[in-house]
Scaffold this active site. Structure first.
Site, short mmCIF file in Angstrom:
data_model
loop_
_atom_site.label_atom_id
_atom_site.label_comp_id
_atom_site.label_asym_id
_atom_site.label_seq_id
_atom_site.Cartn_x
_atom_site.Cartn_y
_atom_site.Cartn_z
N ARG A 1 40.41 54.47 61.76
CA ARG A 1 41.69 54.55 62.46
C ARG A 1 41.63 53.81 63.79
O ARG A 1 42.59 53.13 64.19
CB ARG A 1 42.08 56.02 62.68
N GLY B 1 40.66 44.87 76.67
CA GLY B 1 39.73 45.07 77.77
C GLY B 1 40.39 45.67 79.00
O GLY B 1 41.04 44.94 79.77
N THR C 1 39.01 49.37 80.35
CA THR C 1 37.99 50.24 80.93
C THR C 1 36.80 49.43 81.44
O THR C 1 36.35 48.49 80.80
CB THR C 1 37.50 51.25 79.88
N TRP D 1 32.95 49.96 76.70
CA TRP D 1 33.47 50.86 75.66
C TRP D 1 34.65 50.21 74.94
O TRP D 1 35.68 50.82 74.73
CB TRP D 1 33.88 52.22 76.23
N CYS E 1 50.56 50.02 76.57
CA CYS E 1 49.74 49.83 75.37
C CYS E 1 49.00 51.12 75.02
O CYS E 1 48.89 51.50 73.84
CB CYS E 1 48.73 48.70 75.59
N LEU E 2 48.48 51.79 76.03
CA LEU E 2 47.77 53.05 75.80
C LEU E 2 48.69 54.11 75.22
O LEU E 2 48.27 54.92 74.38
CB LEU E 2 47.14 53.54 77.10
N LEU F 1 29.99 75.91 57.07
CA LEU F 1 29.05 75.22 56.20
C LEU F 1 27.59 75.52 56.54
O LEU F 1 26.69 75.13 55.79
CB LEU F 1 29.28 73.70 56.26
N GLU G 1 41.10 56.76 75.57
CA GLU G 1 42.57 56.69 75.70
C GLU G 1 43.09 57.80 76.61
O GLU G 1 44.15 58.38 76.38
CB GLU G 1 43.25 56.80 74.32
N GLY G 2 42.33 58.10 77.66
CA GLY G 2 42.68 59.17 78.59
C GLY G 2 41.90 60.42 78.28
O GLY G 2 42.03 60.99 77.21
#
Length: 384
Positions: free
Chosen positions: A90, A130, A132, A162, A238-239, A338, A363-364
């Site tokens: 994702r 780009g 962070t 990152w 964008c974020l 489990l 993303e925050g």
């Protein structure tokens, strides 16, 4: 597993088709191998990108240039089914469409759009984002990456960290300080002075390419600037696009963990009966389903707001904060059901749990989204 609240009844026929198509892709192409990718710390992006492009998943919520032009809820549903496979999958689609393609589509020149968007929509070209930096994650306004004028050109220096897709990208959308404020630059990764070493030794998002970006006197023409935006509005918008995909995606990770726990509880026998017959296990499963369903309802509500043009960044912060926390709690509960098997890659739970630790931060961070909501409620900023 039965959808007790019949939440997916909200989907229209086109959205159901997208759901089923992505689910089939994940089942056939991702699930047989993703545990091995995770263990080896690899992700076959070049192999998967054309297939994802052929399905119309790259930049799917954008119009024109070979993009599918779907509604926001369709994009969310696709993210949900992709992350039911793995957060790294994702993330690849999210970075390509919402962080690399979206700024070019929204703020780029006609030439930038024509050069990059059709190739990125097809999966021929891969992008990264780009923002962070090593010393500035939650506080991008103080980024150190700087672009200065040199005649009609720009000279870019600095570093980012990152960065998903960085080492395999053909183009990077890079945000930098200038004498006129923060600007975005479309940077082909074969430009001299650009380098993107991959970050290794991760214990989360291992089936994903994560890199640093370095700019050493990278010379760019004036046409590299995104002409239609300046300031933090550009990267933050964008974020918001990417966070919308996240708040949907983590519902898929939570559901995968819940399904694994339910199946395991019905076949694992202790004290003469399946552990799913014990009250303690049923209580865990019931609350896990409640959390998954509530996160799903939040995603659908925010999808409806976005489709109506009424979604704002504070609402996105709510969804990102609430749904990621819920998914992580569900993954941890599934791990406990489990038992020892919960830490092996024979089951998807530990992989999702480890991945969600990264999703909680990127993303925050949860702290930043908490403060966004705190400011919305009180009118008082705690971080400025």
């Amino acid at each position: 597993m039965e959808d007790l609240l019949r939440i997916d009844d909200r989907l229209n026929p086109d959205q159901r088709l997208i759901r089923d198509t992505v689910t089939s892709f994940v089942t056939d192409r991702i699930l047989p191998d993703v545990a091995d990718w995770f263990e080896r710390g690899t992700f076959p992006a070049r192999e998967l990108a054309p297939a994802l492009g052929e399905l119309g998943l790259l930049g799917m919520h954008l119009e024109g240039y070979g993009c599918a032009g779907t509604d926001a809820t369709s994009y969310g549903v696709a993210c949900r089914e992709l992350e039911a496979g793995d957060s790294g999958l994702r993330s690849f689609v999210s970075v390509q469409g919402s962080l690399a393609m979206f700024p070019i589509w929204k703020y780029g020149s006609a030439e930038q759009k024509e050069e990059w968007l059709p190739r990125m929509a097809s999966g021929e070209a891969i992008g990264c984002f780009g923002l962070t930096e090593p010393d500035h994650g939650s506080d991008p306004s103080n980024m150190r990456t700087f672009a200065k004028r040199d005649g009609s050109d720009w000279i870019l220096n600095g570093a980012k960290m990152w960065i998903t897709n960085g080492s395999i990208a053909d183009v990077a959308v890079v945000w930098a300080q200038t004498d006129d404020g923060i600007r975005g630059f479309v940077v082909p990764t074969d430009t001299p002075g650009f380098s993107a070493p991959e970050i290794h030794k991760k214990l989360s998002l291992r089936a994903s390419v994560t890199s640093s970006l370095y700019f050493d006197d990278v010379r760019l023409p004036s046409t590299a600037v995104l002409p239609e935006v300046s300031g933090l509005k550009g990267p933050l918008s964008c974020l918001s696009e990417a966070r919308f995909g996240i708040l949907w995606g983590v519902v898929g990770a939570a559901r995968a963990c819940l399904e694994s726990a339910v199946d395991y509880s019905k076949t694992r026998v202790q004290f003469g009966k399946p552990i799913g017959a014990f009250q303690l296990t049923q209580e865990k499963l019931a609350w896990m389903y409640v959390g998954t369903a509530q996160a799903s309802l939040t995603a659908f509500h925010l999808g409806a707001l976005k489709d109506a043009g009424n979604l704002n960044p504070r609402q996105v912060s709510f969804g990102k904060l609430a749904n990621v926390r819920a998914a992580l709690d569900i993954a941890r509960q599934a791990r406990s059901i489990l038992g020892g098997n919960g830490i092996t890659l024979e089951y998807p739970v530990i992989r999702h749990m480890n991945n969600l630790e990264s999703v909680l931060t990127y993303e925050g961070t949860q702290e930043i989204h908490t403060l966004v909501l705190g400011e919305a409620l009180t009118g008082l900023s705690a971080y400025r």
